[in-house]
Scaffold this motif. Sequence first.
Motif, mmCIF file in Angstrom:
data_model
loop_
_atom_site.group_PDB
_atom_site.id
_atom_site.type_symbol
_atom_site.label_atom_id
_atom_site.label_comp_id
_atom_site.label_asym_id
_atom_site.label_seq_id
_atom_site.Cartn_x
_atom_site.Cartn_y
_atom_site.Cartn_z
ATOM 1 N N ALA A 29 0.828 -1.210 0.000
ATOM 2 C CA ALA A 29 0.000 0.000 0.000
ATOM 3 C C ALA A 29 0.864 1.262 0.000
ATOM 4 N N PRO A 30 0.269 2.407 -0.349
ATOM 5 C CA PRO A 30 1.046 3.652 -0.449
ATOM 6 C C PRO A 30 1.670 4.103 0.872
ATOM 7 N N GLU A 31 1.095 3.699 2.002
ATOM 8 C CA GLU A 31 1.674 4.052 3.303
ATOM 9 C C GLU A 31 1.240 2.964 4.285
ATOM 10 N N LEU A 32 1.991 2.800 5.381
ATOM 11 C CA LEU A 32 1.705 1.707 6.320
ATOM 12 C C LEU A 32 0.281 1.782 6.860
ATOM 13 N N HIS A 43 0.840 8.532 11.197
ATOM 14 C CA HIS A 43 0.975 9.579 10.191
ATOM 15 C C HIS A 43 -0.300 9.653 9.376
ATOM 16 N N ALA A 44 -0.709 10.866 9.048
ATOM 17 C CA ALA A 44 -1.892 11.042 8.200
ATOM 18 C C ALA A 44 -1.825 12.425 7.563
ATOM 19 N N VAL A 93 0.178 9.007 -4.413
ATOM 20 C CA VAL A 93 -0.987 8.970 -3.520
ATOM 21 C C VAL A 93 -0.725 9.836 -2.289
ATOM 22 N N ARG A 94 0.473 9.664 -1.711
ATOM 23 C CA ARG A 94 0.795 10.457 -0.515
ATOM 24 C C ARG A 94 0.795 11.955 -0.858
ATOM 25 N N ALA A 126 6.871 -0.435 -3.531
ATOM 26 C CA ALA A 126 5.656 -0.009 -2.828
ATOM 27 C C ALA A 126 5.767 1.463 -2.457
ATOM 28 N N HIS A 127 6.947 1.851 -1.976
ATOM 29 C CA HIS A 127 7.143 3.236 -1.544
ATOM 30 C C HIS A 127 7.069 4.191 -2.740
#
Lengths: 251, 101, 324
Positions: free
Chosen positions: A35-38, B34-35, C306-307, C299-300
């Motif tokens: 996924a893009p982040e944990l 984190h968000a 997206v981030r 993945a990163h």
Amino acid sequence: MGDAVATADVAEYALWLGDDALILAQQLGGWIARAPELEEDVALANIALDLLGHARSLLRYAGTSDGRTEDDLAYWRDEPQFRSAWLFEQPNGDFAQTIARQLAASVYQFELYSALQQSADETLAAIAAKAVKEVEYHRDHAVQWTLRLAGGTDESRARMTRAVGDVWPYVDELFRDEPLIDRLAGIAVRPSALRPGFDAVIDAVFAEAGLVVPDGFRSSGGGRRGQHFSSMGYLLAEMQVLARQHRGATW
Amino acid sequence: MTSPGVSPHETWPLWEVFVRASRGLSHVHAGSLHAPDAELALRNARDLYTRRGEGTSVWVVPSDAITTSDPDAKGAFFESPAGKNYRHASYYTASEGVPHL
Amino acid sequence: MMTAPDLTVVTGDESVELAAFDALIAAEQRIEPRDWMPDAYRKTLIRQISQHGHSEIIGMQPEGNWITRAPSLKRKAILMAKVQDEAGHGLYLYSAAQTLGITRDEMTEQLIAGRAKYSSIFNYPTPTWADMGAIGWLVDGAAICNQVPLCRASYGPYGRAMVRICKEESFHQRQGFEILLSLMQGTAAQQEMAQDAVNRWYWPSLMMFGPPDDQSPNSAQSTAWKIKRFSNDELRQRFLGMLVPQAEVLGVTLPDPELRWDEDAQRWHMSEIDWTEFHEVLAGRGPMNAERLKNRREAHEQGAWVREAAVEYARKQAEKVAAA
């Protein structure tokens, strides 16, 4: 509820719903560790686990009609015996495609389970009552990400727009009435009756996101009759490979 | 002094998560995450810190919104209660044995 | 909210602060993020906690590999929940490390650039379903032996993260044991699969405790700082003591003909561990090192847009609120 035995028609209907959930859970499982982040690994895994839970309840109930287990149904049916709709069979693609698929799937499932709580079949009504709360959260997750991807950067907007275009041809099939539905009046939810509710939610989300419902291809699908999207065979091959190497084994 | 761990150089900022375990209890610090914004922080907190039924309510706070006391200033900041034991019920012994007191 | 007037007392003399730090450690008190601490203590913790976090994150892959092929729906759900936990655990640990002054972005960069270490156990492949059992039973079993004492580590955020992790992990070893037990009670092919996996994971799991005590360079200082509570060999012995009776219940053979309880020495006697293999894997020459980092990097990198989109959306929303 635990001892209820499904009739052949109710079992067939439970397979529609159970296979949708199973195939989507299987696909979302492919995101875990990618996924893009944990935080999103955890979120997608939660959704996949909810869906897998719905699938297991529905397959178990379907299996009562002829003495098959959830695993008999998941691992030992061939492609023509599956009843999932093509929307759920669409590949993960990039994150935007997954979110577009999640949006359509969760809005549909929320409408479906909301209505199914009133089913005359107590087992289906109970499964729906549990599932609707979880699906409401899936819908919220999909809406949040639709807004962010559509309203984020130029790149994310382009990807989200393209993803909606790629997924939407498979939305129509969800609302097709089949003869089975006529035989299950009061028990099954009529798919065509869910369309206005679905459209109202999607219209509101798309209005806020600045997206439009694409007009273009509308696939006739065929999942409820055992005809599946071109990637379904690969998905099943992967899901079933180990179980089928060991006939009669327990795990 | 801001909260430890805050950095302006991160893609997604850090949030602190507080969970109320059940009705009647305070929210207690559970951890961080984190968000990109408050709405997703809240949802991430739900998925991360309550997936075993640990809570009935969640708060999320941007870590950089928290101002903390200085641990080195312990003397000036926290030691003044010493010598004020008249703030505690146990200071009052004359009423011992008197009912309902 | 408490506003902080500038109450910082500047001593100018670190020996006073060091004495206070040492006194806290001696009194079994916890060190908290904004306390003064020696640079070496901070660096040791950043290294250890981030490596621990990386291990959880990379550790998702060997098992994640089998989620889509799990042989029953129950096993699929359990495996998904377990790999999900590992993401959570990596996240808790990165958060603990972050309180020491390193960001998650920096830790991720170090990991995908190949500059950070993680537990070398995850550089082995998982060719069969029985590996899910052996990882749970042996790798998680060893991890739990290592982790339970860390709940009392002198650095507060690390100890608290470990308490949460240990609580959540309690099912991980049991589900692995159950997988192996089902296989050992199954068909001949299943039994063979289980024994083969135990053979492959046994020695690497014993190596997870690190080199023998007389060759462990960082141990003494970590013990003095009460980050580490037991020596590598002590933990390895404790682990063997748990494994032997469990192997009997399973009906698997532990692949060490020398393994026996030495009554005189009151310890498990075992064959010499082949540390050359351990060092080879550690040095990046294990079967899966390249693949594990490649997957993490992809993945990163594939998640970057997206981030960024989410950050940009948040910025625009904040602008809208400000303009309103």
